[in-house]
Design a protein around this motif. Structure first.
Motif, PDB file in Angstrom:
ATOM      1  N   ARG A   1       1.250   5.194  -7.739  1.00 36.42           N
ATOM      2  CA  ARG A   1       2.475   5.229  -8.557  1.00 36.42           C
ATOM      3  C   ARG A   1       3.102   3.846  -8.666  1.00 36.42           C
ATOM      4  O   ARG A   1       3.722   3.509  -9.690  1.00 36.42           O
ATOM      5  CB  ARG A   1       3.470   6.226  -7.950  1.00 36.42           C
ATOM      6  N   HIS A   2       2.952   3.030  -7.611  1.00 34.87           N
ATOM      7  CA  HIS A   2       3.571   1.702  -7.605  1.00 34.87           C
ATOM      8  C   HIS A   2       2.543   0.595  -7.803  1.00 34.87           C
ATOM      9  O   HIS A   2       2.765  -0.552  -7.402  1.00 34.87           O
ATOM     10  CB  HIS A   2       4.340   1.502  -6.303  1.00 34.87           C
ATOM     11  N   GLY A   3       1.427   0.925  -8.434  1.00 36.92           N
ATOM     12  CA  GLY A   3       0.443  -0.086  -8.806  1.00 36.92           C
ATOM     13  C   GLY A   3      -0.135  -0.854  -7.629  1.00 36.92           C
ATOM     14  O   GLY A   3      -0.503  -2.016  -7.772  1.00 36.92           O
ATOM     15  N   GLY A   4      -0.210  -0.237  -6.464  1.00 36.35           N
ATOM     16  CA  GLY A   4      -0.781  -0.900  -5.296  1.00 36.35           C
ATOM     17  C   GLY A   4       0.207  -1.773  -4.537  1.00 36.35           C
ATOM     18  O   GLY A   4      -0.163  -2.395  -3.544  1.00 36.35           O
ATOM     19  N   ASN A   5       1.462  -1.827  -4.979  1.00 36.03           N
ATOM     20  CA  ASN A   5       2.466  -2.644  -4.293  1.00 36.03           C
ATOM     21  C   ASN A   5       2.899  -1.941  -3.008  1.00 36.03           C
ATOM     22  O   ASN A   5       3.596  -0.919  -3.040  1.00 36.03           O
ATOM     23  CB  ASN A   5       3.677  -2.878  -5.211  1.00 36.03           C
ATOM     24  N   GLN A   6       2.497  -2.505  -1.875  1.00 40.48           N
ATOM     25  CA  GLN A   6       2.753  -1.843  -0.599  1.00 40.48           C
ATOM     26  C   GLN A   6       4.235  -1.827  -0.245  1.00 40.48           C
ATOM     27  O   GLN A   6       4.715  -0.861   0.366  1.00 40.48           O
ATOM     28  CB  GLN A   6       1.954  -2.533   0.513  1.00 40.48           C
ATOM     29  N   LEU A   7       4.956  -2.874  -0.588  1.00 41.50           N
ATOM     30  CA  LEU A   7       6.376  -2.934  -0.259  1.00 41.50           C
ATOM     31  C   LEU A   7       7.142  -1.827  -0.976  1.00 41.50           C
ATOM     32  O   LEU A   7       7.938  -1.099  -0.371  1.00 41.50           O
ATOM     33  CB  LEU A   7       6.943  -4.307  -0.621  1.00 41.50           C
ATOM     34  N   ARG A   8       6.890  -1.667  -2.295  1.00 40.91           N
ATOM     35  CA  ARG A   8       7.598  -0.628  -3.048  1.00 40.91           C
ATOM     36  C   ARG A   8       7.173   0.764  -2.594  1.00 40.91           C
ATOM     37  O   ARG A   8       7.988   1.679  -2.498  1.00 40.91           O
ATOM     38  CB  ARG A   8       7.350  -0.812  -4.550  1.00 40.91           C
ATOM     39  N   ALA A   9       5.872   0.916  -2.308  1.00 39.25           N
ATOM     40  CA  ALA A   9       5.389   2.219  -1.835  1.00 39.25           C
ATOM     41  C   ALA A   9       6.025   2.570  -0.491  1.00 39.25           C
ATOM     42  O   ALA A   9       6.426   3.715  -0.267  1.00 39.25           O
ATOM     43  CB  ALA A   9       3.865   2.202  -1.716  1.00 39.25           C
TER      44      ALA A   9
END
Length: 476
Positions: free
Chosen positions: A439-447
């Motif tokens: 859902r967050h395009g692989g962005n670990q911080l946002r996930a």
């Protein structure tokens, strides 16, 4: 503390990123690409720490590290290796190195390891890092199994008591056998006893033996498991099922190092190493008054937690191939898995863990009509249960009920051994994390923020669950 570090690796990319990370941590870094260059740098100046790969163009890094450690006992040596096996971990430990890090490794982990090694060299102990059935193969390259290998490697040379925890079918007895077979007691007996399989009134006689006439039917003296294992290893399986009165007797033996047979008066020296195992939550059993807290601490000197198979999905293909090869060695037709079949295996929940996988591979080796096992054949045997234990097209309430029903059929004890909550949570965690990363395009911080975790905790869970990190990870 700044230090002069010698880094040896023939991979240009690894040398570059590791050297950069160490320099950012304030260290001076010299590099070498082979053992000859390593020796030249060592002669020029003895470093404060050495980091070396195992496979180098002109020799074996572990063998060379052993010779260096013999000459420079205070020099901390860290071994890096892509050969991520238990044998490599044990060899590195026996060579006198400070630590062994399997590739791929996290740069933060490496810099913390170096800092701890330098601190130990200066007489300082840093706080520990937060992330510290005999037919089952102890193989796998997942981060969770690498941690198991590292702990085994550190305990094989001593007699510390080990407590192995894990679900049924994860290979607890194999860990115990590895500790025995790789250690100095290997020439003496390995004796196992399953506490859940012994009648309550016979456990003490089984453990400690009995004298003639000690009870009805005791026609002659009989040696117990402690005597049978003299000089070797005693494996106490399912220790959580041991009755309270027998727990008290075992505690006295662990405290005094001696025992007496049932009906006997002569103290006998308990010359054994103890490895215990459980699939129960012993801390919960302590709270419920079912397990002695003082016995738990006597047993839990070195804890080893075995991951469930669903927590090491990256190892499933290697394990499945191992089982098929072993089936062929036993005379069954040799079979291979196609790519879709491997994907199907990785999607299953595996309530029976590695044992269940082994049984499935043996069944397919015997019954599959073709040389290549397909995903369709896997589905026909396993059904449609996914990694979350959720059959298709049903709601979450039904999915949980279906998973509990499946456990009740395949592993009845799973519903009363205190592991159900952990299993249900594990079943939901992986698909939740993967969905949020997508859902967050692989962005670990946002996930991580969306899930409610901090980024470091999410990264640890990615490692444990074997989920591929995003492309911007610092893993090398």
């Amino acid at each position: 503390m700044a230090a002069d570090i010698l880094l040896v690796d023939d991979d240009d990319a690894i040398r570059l990123v590791v050297a950069q990370a160490l320099r950012r941590a304030g260290h001076q870094v010299r590099t070498a690409t082979c053992l000859a260059e390593l020796d030249r740098e060592m002669r020029a100046k003895l470093p404060d720490a050495l980091i070396t790969d195992v496979v180098l163009p002109d020799g074996d890094g572990i063998d060379h590290a052993a010779r260096i450690a013999a000459d420079h006992a205070r020099l901390p040596i860290v071994v890096l290796s892509a050969r991520n096996t238990l044998t490599t971990a044990v060899r590195a430990t026996e060579a006198g190195t400070y630590d062994y890090l399997p590739k791929p490794f996290d740069l933060d982990t490496l810099t913390r390891t170096v800092a701890a090694a330098l601190a130990r060299q200066n007489g300082i102990d840093l706080p520990a890092d937060e992330h510290a059935d005999a037919s089952l193969p102890l193989i796998g390259r997942s981060p969770a199994m690498q941690e198991v290998y590292r702990i085994i490697a550190r305990v094989v040379s001593n007699d510390l008591t080990v407590l192995v925890s894990g679900e049924s079918g994860t290979g607890k007895e194999l860990v115990a056998r590895a500790i025995h077979d790789l250690g100095p007691r290997r020439a003496s007996p390995f004796v196992a006893i399953n506490m859940a399989a012994i009648p309550r009134d016979l456990i003490e006689a089984e453990l400690f033996g009995h004298e003639r006439g000690a009870f009805t039917g005791a026609a002659q003296r009989s040696a117990g498991r402690f005597e049978q294992a003299a000089g070797g290893t005693l494996f106490l399986d399912e220790i959580g099922d041991m009755p309270r009165d027998a727990q008290t007797r075992l505690l006295r033996v662990l405290q005094s190092g001696e025992f007496t047979t049932v009906g006997g008066t002569r103290a006998i020296r308990a010359e054994v190493r103890i490895v215990a195992a459980t699939n129960r939550d012993l801390r919960g059993a302590i709270a419920d008054g079912q397990f002695r807290e003082d016995l738990f601490y006597r047993l839990n000197v070195v804890p080893i937690s075995l991951p469930a198979l669903r927590e090491r999905r990256g190892d499933i293909a290697e394990l499945a191939r191992h089982f098929l090869d072993r089936a062929a060695a036993d005379g069954l037709p040799h079979k291979v898995l196609d790519g879709d079949a491997v994907a199907e295996l990785k999607a299953f929940y595996w309530p029976g863990n590695v044992r269940e996988l082994g049984n499935l591979m043996r069944r397919l080796a015997a019954l599959s009509r073709d040389d290549r096992i397909t995903a369709g054949e896997i589905r026909s045997v396993l059904g449609t249960t996914t990694a979350a234990g959720e059959p298709a097209d049903i709601d979450l309430d039904q999915a949980v009920a279906a998973m509990i029903d499946h456990l009740a059929r395949s592993e009845p004890r799973a519903l009363d051994n205190g592991t159900l909550h952990a299993r249900l949570v594990a079943a939901v965690e992986r698909p939740m994390i993967e969905a949020m990363l997508r859902r967050h395009g692989g962005n670990q911080l946002r996930a991580a923020r969306a899930i409610g975790l901090n980024r470091n905790t999410l990264r640890k869970r990615l490692d444990v669950l074997g989920i591929d990190p995003d492309a911007n990870s610092t893993a090398v």
